[in-house]
Write a protein that holds these residues in place. Structure first.
Motif, short mmCIF file in Angstrom:
data_model
loop_
_atom_site.label_atom_id
_atom_site.label_comp_id
_atom_site.label_asym_id
_atom_site.label_seq_id
_atom_site.Cartn_x
_atom_site.Cartn_y
_atom_site.Cartn_z
N LEU A 46 30.41 14.19 143.18
CA LEU A 46 30.29 15.12 144.30
C LEU A 46 31.66 15.34 144.91
O LEU A 46 32.37 14.39 145.24
CB LEU A 46 29.34 14.56 145.37
N TYR A 47 32.03 16.62 145.05
CA TYR A 47 33.30 17.01 145.64
C TYR A 47 33.06 17.88 146.87
O TYR A 47 32.06 18.59 146.95
CB TYR A 47 34.14 17.81 144.65
N ALA A 48 34.00 17.83 147.80
CA ALA A 48 34.02 18.80 148.90
C ALA A 48 34.99 19.91 148.51
O ALA A 48 36.08 19.65 148.02
CB ALA A 48 34.49 18.13 150.19
N THR A 91 38.12 6.91 144.62
CA THR A 91 39.48 6.99 144.08
C THR A 91 40.47 7.26 145.19
O THR A 91 40.44 8.33 145.83
CB THR A 91 39.57 8.11 143.03
N ALA A 92 41.35 6.31 145.45
CA ALA A 92 42.39 6.48 146.46
C ALA A 92 43.27 7.67 146.09
O ALA A 92 43.61 7.86 144.92
CB ALA A 92 43.23 5.21 146.58
N GLY A 93 43.63 8.45 147.07
CA GLY A 93 44.48 9.59 146.81
C GLY A 93 43.75 10.84 146.39
O GLY A 93 44.37 11.88 146.15
N ARG A 94 42.41 10.77 146.29
CA ARG A 94 41.61 11.95 145.92
C ARG A 94 40.50 12.15 146.95
O ARG A 94 39.33 11.88 146.70
CB ARG A 94 41.02 11.80 144.52
N PRO A 95 40.88 12.58 148.16
CA PRO A 95 39.87 12.68 149.23
C PRO A 95 38.80 13.71 148.95
O PRO A 95 37.73 13.67 149.57
CB PRO A 95 40.71 13.07 150.46
N GLU A 96 39.06 14.66 148.03
CA GLU A 96 38.02 15.66 147.73
C GLU A 96 36.89 15.08 146.90
O GLU A 96 35.79 15.65 146.86
CB GLU A 96 38.65 16.86 147.01
N ARG A 297 43.85 20.49 140.51
CA ARG A 297 43.29 20.25 139.18
C ARG A 297 41.83 19.87 139.26
O ARG A 297 41.36 19.28 140.23
CB ARG A 297 44.06 19.12 138.50
N GLY A 298 41.13 20.14 138.19
CA GLY A 298 39.73 19.73 138.09
C GLY A 298 39.62 18.25 137.87
O GLY A 298 40.58 17.57 137.55
N SER A 299 38.40 17.74 138.03
CA SER A 299 38.16 16.32 137.83
C SER A 299 38.16 15.96 136.36
O SER A 299 37.55 16.66 135.55
CB SER A 299 36.79 15.97 138.45
#
Length: 300
Positions: A46-48, A91-96, A297-299
Motif C-alpha cells: 500500500l502506497y500513498a 522501509t526507512a527512507g520510503r515514507p510513501e 521510481r516505482g516499487s
C-alpha cells in the motif's frame, strides 16, 4: 487492459482482485483516491500517492483514507480464509510505502468480522439529517471498542461540550470539499445526538494511519448495526482550531476525524474507481512529480 493484479501467496488472481475491490471501496474524504497498491508474489503493498504535497490537513486526511483502505484490505484477506500479516512503514527512507500485507496460512474469519466485510460495499457518508432516535448504549460500546482494537481512541462529545464545539466549527466554516448526499452541514450538531471524535496517541504519520484504520472499523461497525455516519474534519482544518478541540477533549491525545452518528435515510453508493487507476503495473507505473521535475521510481 492489464491491472497489475496477480496471484499473491496462496491467493489466486481472482481472490486478489476481490480483496483489492474491497480495499478501494471506502469513499475518500476528498475527491482524489490517494491510495495505490502493488502486487508482488508474496504481498500486497500500500502506497500513498502523493505523500509529499498539500497542507497538513490534506496530509492528515490522505493518511486517514489510506488507513481506511488498509483496514478493508485486511478484512477482505480474512474473508478469503487467510491471515493478513501487516508491516507498517516497513522501509526507512520510503515514507510513501505505508504497509506491506502478506496473506499467511489459513484463518477462519470471525462472525463479527464477517459482518464488517458485508458492510464494506454499502458504507457511505450520510450528510442527510438524522432522526431523533438515539444510538443504543450497546452500540456505542461496540464503536468505542472498534477504535481501541486499532490502537486509537474514540471520545464522545458531551452535551455541555456542544456549544464550544459549534463555536470552533463556526470559526473554521468552509463549504465541504466533497458535499455528501443530502447536503447537510458540519454544523448539524445538536445536544442529544451522538458526535464522536477519533484520535491517536501521536500526531504522526503512523498515528494517523492507525486512526484511519480505526475510523473505518468504527464506520463498518456502525453500518453493520444499521447506524448512519457523517464524517467531518472541519474542526481539524486549522491548526489553532485543532488545538482547541484537543483541549476540549482533555488535551491528552490528538483528534483526527469527527463523526456524527445516528439513524438516517439511505444514500446512493458513490462511483467506484477502476482498479487499473489505483493498482501499479507496467502500464500504470507509480510515479508522482517531485520538486524540480524529478520522478519517483516505482516499487521494486
Amino acid at each position: 487492459m492489464k491491472t497489475g493484479v496477480m496471484p499473491v501467496g496462496h491467493l489466486s488472481a481472482s481472490q486478489v482482485h476481490a480483496v483489492l475491490l474491497a480495499a478501494t471501496a471506502p469513499p475518500p474524504l476528498r475527491s482524489a483516491r490517494p491510495w495505490r497498491f502493488q502486487c508482488t508474489p508474496d504481498s500486497v503493498e500500500l502506497y500513498a500517492d502523493p505523500l509529499t504535497t498539500g497542507t497538513d490537513s490534506e496530509q492528515r486526511e490522505r493518511m486517514l483514507d489510506c488507513g481506511a483502505a488498509l483496514l478493508n484490505l485486511r478484512l477482505a484477506i480474512k474473508a478469503q480464509g487467510s491471515h493478513a500479516d501487516v508491516r507498517l512503514f516497513p522501509t526507512a527512507g520510503r515514507p510513501e510505502l505505508l504497509a506491506v500485507v502478506q496473506p499467511h496460512g489459513y484463518e477462519t474469519i470471525a462472525p463479527h468480522d464477517g459482518e464488517l466485510v458485508a458492510a464494506i460495499a454499502g458504507r457511505q457518508s450520510n450528510r442527510r439529517p438524522f432522526t431523533a432516535a438515539v444510538v443504543p448504549d450497546a452500540v456505542q460500546r461496540q464503536l468505542r471498542r472498534a477504535a481501541e482494537v486499532e490502537r486509537a481512541w474514540l471520545a464522545t462529545i458531551t452535551a455541555d461540550q456542544v456549544p464550544q464545539l459549534r463555536d470552533i466549527m463556526r470559526r473554521t466554516e468552509v463549504p465541504p470539499v466533497t458535499p455528501g448526499p443530502g447536503g447537510g452541514t458540519d454544523l448539524d450538531v445538536e445536544p442529544g445526538r451522538l458526535v464522536v471524535v477519533i484520535g491517536s496517541l501521536h500526531d504522526s504519520a503512523l498515528g494517523r494511519l492507525q486512526a484511519g484504520q480505526a475510523m473505518q472499523r468504527v464506520l463498518l461497525t456502525a453500518a453493520a448495526a444499521g447506524i448512519s455516519a457523517a464524517l467531518s474534519s472541519q474542526a481539524m482544518a486549522l491548526p489553532v482550531a485543532r488545538r482547541e478541540l484537543r483541549q476540549l477533549l482533555g488535551g491528552g491525545l490528538w483528534p483526527q476525524i469527527m463523526l456524527r452518528l445516528g439513524h438516517g435515510t439511505a444514500v446512493p453508493s458513490s462511483a467506484r474507481t477502476p482498479l487499473e487507476d489505483v493498482v501499479i503495473s507496467d502500464e500504470h507505473p507509480f510515479a508522482a512529480s517531485r520538486p524540480g521535475g524529478a520522478r519517483r521510481r516505482g516499487s521494486r
